[in-house]
Scaffold this motif. Structure first.
Motif, PDB file in Angstrom:
ATOM      1  N   ILE A 259      59.817  57.481 -69.812  1.00  0.00           N
ATOM      2  CA  ILE A 259      60.355  57.880 -71.120  1.00  0.00           C
ATOM      3  C   ILE A 259      59.219  58.346 -72.030  1.00  0.00           C
ATOM      4  O   ILE A 259      59.341  59.364 -72.723  1.00  0.00           O
ATOM      5  N   SER A 260      58.111  57.637 -72.011  1.00  0.00           N
ATOM      6  CA  SER A 260      56.957  58.031 -72.828  1.00  0.00           C
ATOM      7  C   SER A 260      56.456  59.422 -72.437  1.00  0.00           C
ATOM      8  O   SER A 260      56.185  60.263 -73.296  1.00  0.00           O
ATOM      9  N   LEU A 261      56.339  59.667 -71.125  1.00  0.00           N
ATOM     10  CA  LEU A 261      55.901  60.976 -70.650  1.00  0.00           C
ATOM     11  C   LEU A 261      56.878  62.070 -71.084  1.00  0.00           C
ATOM     12  O   LEU A 261      56.467  63.125 -71.581  1.00  0.00           O
ATOM     13  N   GLY A 262      58.154  61.818 -70.905  1.00  0.00           N
ATOM     14  CA  GLY A 262      59.172  62.795 -71.316  1.00  0.00           C
ATOM     15  C   GLY A 262      59.108  63.094 -72.797  1.00  0.00           C
ATOM     16  O   GLY A 262      59.191  64.254 -73.219  1.00  0.00           O
ATOM     17  N   LEU A 263      58.940  62.063 -73.601  1.00  0.00           N
ATOM     18  CA  LEU A 263      58.848  62.260 -75.049  1.00  0.00           C
ATOM     19  C   LEU A 263      57.582  63.026 -75.428  1.00  0.00           C
ATOM     20  O   LEU A 263      57.612  63.903 -76.303  1.00  0.00           O
ATOM     21  N   ASP A 264      56.459  62.707 -74.758  1.00  0.00           N
ATOM     22  CA  ASP A 264      55.210  63.448 -75.012  1.00  0.00           C
ATOM     23  C   ASP A 264      55.411  64.939 -74.758  1.00  0.00           C
ATOM     24  O   ASP A 264      55.002  65.779 -75.564  1.00  0.00           O
ATOM     25  N   LEU A 265      56.039  65.271 -73.643  1.00  0.00           N
ATOM     26  CA  LEU A 265      56.260  66.679 -73.299  1.00  0.00           C
ATOM     27  C   LEU A 265      57.238  67.341 -74.269  1.00  0.00           C
ATOM     28  O   LEU A 265      57.045  68.491 -74.662  1.00  0.00           O
ATOM     29  N   MET A 266      58.270  66.626 -74.675  1.00  0.00           N
ATOM     30  CA  MET A 266      59.217  67.198 -75.633  1.00  0.00           C
ATOM     31  C   MET A 266      58.552  67.439 -76.984  1.00  0.00           C
ATOM     32  O   MET A 266      58.813  68.443 -77.638  1.00  0.00           O
ATOM     33  N   GLU A 267      57.652  66.542 -77.362  1.00  0.00           N
ATOM     34  CA  GLU A 267      56.917  66.729 -78.617  1.00  0.00           C
ATOM     35  C   GLU A 267      55.980  67.936 -78.536  1.00  0.00           C
ATOM     36  O   GLU A 267      55.608  68.501 -79.553  1.00  0.00           O
ATOM     37  N   GLN A 268      55.605  68.327 -77.313  1.00  0.00           N
ATOM     38  CA  GLN A 268      54.781  69.523 -77.125  1.00  0.00           C
ATOM     39  C   GLN A 268      55.628  70.790 -77.033  1.00  0.00           C
ATOM     40  O   GLN A 268      55.100  71.875 -76.845  1.00  0.00           O
ATOM     41  N   GLY A 269      56.956  70.651 -77.134  1.00  0.00           N
ATOM     42  CA  GLY A 269      57.825  71.812 -77.152  1.00  0.00           C
ATOM     43  C   GLY A 269      58.591  72.075 -75.870  1.00  0.00           C
ATOM     44  O   GLY A 269      59.332  73.048 -75.786  1.00  0.00           O
ATOM     45  N   TYR A 270      58.431  71.233 -74.844  1.00  0.00           N
ATOM     46  CA  TYR A 270      59.170  71.426 -73.599  1.00  0.00           C
ATOM     47  C   TYR A 270      60.542  70.790 -73.710  1.00  0.00           C
ATOM     48  O   TYR A 270      60.708  69.767 -74.360  1.00  0.00           O
ATOM     49  N   ASN A 271      61.529  71.381 -73.027  1.00  0.00           N
ATOM     50  CA  ASN A 271      62.828  70.728 -72.917  1.00  0.00           C
ATOM     51  C   ASN A 271      62.962  70.157 -71.507  1.00  0.00           C
ATOM     52  O   ASN A 271      62.090  70.372 -70.659  1.00  0.00           O
ATOM     53  N   VAL A 272      64.028  69.453 -71.242  1.00  0.00           N
ATOM     54  CA  VAL A 272      64.195  68.777 -69.954  1.00  0.00           C
ATOM     55  C   VAL A 272      64.208  69.787 -68.807  1.00  0.00           C
ATOM     56  O   VAL A 272      63.590  69.562 -67.763  1.00  0.00           O
ATOM     57  N   GLN A 273      64.884  70.898 -68.994  1.00  0.00           N
ATOM     58  CA  GLN A 273      64.937  71.923 -67.946  1.00  0.00           C
ATOM     59  C   GLN A 273      63.527  72.458 -67.639  1.00  0.00           C
ATOM     60  O   GLN A 273      63.164  72.653 -66.480  1.00  0.00           O
ATOM     61  N   GLN A 274      62.741  72.684 -68.656  1.00  0.00           N
ATOM     62  CA  GLN A 274      61.369  73.165 -68.448  1.00  0.00           C
ATOM     63  C   GLN A 274      60.523  72.118 -67.728  1.00  0.00           C
ATOM     64  O   GLN A 274      59.687  72.461 -66.890  1.00  0.00           O
ATOM     65  N   MET A 275      60.733  70.842 -68.051  1.00  0.00           N
ATOM     66  CA  MET A 275      59.987  69.784 -67.374  1.00  0.00           C
ATOM     67  C   MET A 275      60.318  69.763 -65.888  1.00  0.00           C
ATOM     68  O   MET A 275      59.433  69.613 -65.050  1.00  0.00           O
ATOM     69  N   ARG A 276      61.598  69.932 -65.574  1.00  0.00           N
ATOM     70  CA  ARG A 276      61.989  69.999 -64.152  1.00  0.00           C
ATOM     71  C   ARG A 276      61.338  71.204 -63.488  1.00  0.00           C
ATOM     72  O   ARG A 276      60.883  71.128 -62.347  1.00  0.00           O
TER      73      ARG A 276
END
Length: 192
Positions: free
Chosen positions: A38-55
């Motif tokens: 969850i922390s990693l996901g939130l870090d990436l979202m705070e950098q502007g990525y969405n879930v689809q981009q993370m995948r």
């Protein structure tokens, strides 16, 4: 809130089961694993990525590792291609063609060779490349692939076109249309 404070978060049963299996396999507690993820996901979202981009990033990274791709700055690669192309153009095209065939073989090995899956993969790759516009879509059983800003020189676009052509041909697709101009590549490949 102290480190020991906890908050319950609801997840679906299948996610909870996967979390339990992965935590067991990794030797982490479910709490620690869930917290890290969850922390990693939130870090990436705070950098502007969405879930689809993370995948997409994860899939792209997996492919890079599997085919042993090495990141190279685009200007450096362009200069090397331009310098060598005059005397070794056919050799460079064959090298890029081989890279296209390698990616096709990877897709076959991972059972991702359908037009829809190819368009999705190309979309993942496009988000990682230094192109101004990158589009991959499925259209009536064909894959339409267009890139603007795919190279700084005519030579670079020529070798990239060779890679794309060999990629589709190795999957059994027929190149229905191909447009190659400095900085622009357009391919329409018909499904087998």
């Amino acid at each position: 809130m102290s480190k020991r404070d906890r908050v319950n978060i609801a997840v679906s049963v299948d996610v909870a089961q996967r979390l339990a299996a992965v935590s067991d396999a990794s030797g982490m507690t479910q709490y620690a694993l869930a917290n890290d993820l969850i922390s990693l996901g939130l870090d990436l979202m705070e950098q502007g990525y969405n879930v689809q981009q993370m995948r997409g990033l994860a899939k792209f990274w997996r492919i890079c590792l599997d085919i042993e791709a090495v990141p190279v700055p685009a200007p450096l690669l362009d200069k090397l291609i331009t310098r060598l192309y005059g005397e070794h153009g056919d050799f460079l095209k064959e090298l890029w063609c081989e890279a296209g065939r390698t990616l096709a073989a990877y897709l076959k090995a991972t059972s991702a060779a359908e037009a829809r899956e190819i368009a999705q993969l190309m979309g993942h790759l496009g988000r990682m490349l230094p192109a101004k516009r990158f589009e991959a879509r499925q259209e009536d059983g064909a894959v339409v692939f267009s890139v603007v800003g795919v190279g700084y020189s005519r030579e670079t676009i020529e070798v990239n076109a060779a890679a794309v052509r060999c990629f589709f041909e190795a999957l059994g697709y027929k190149i229905a249309e191909m447009g190659v101009e400095p900085g622009v590549l357009y391919v329409k490949a018909s499904a087998p």
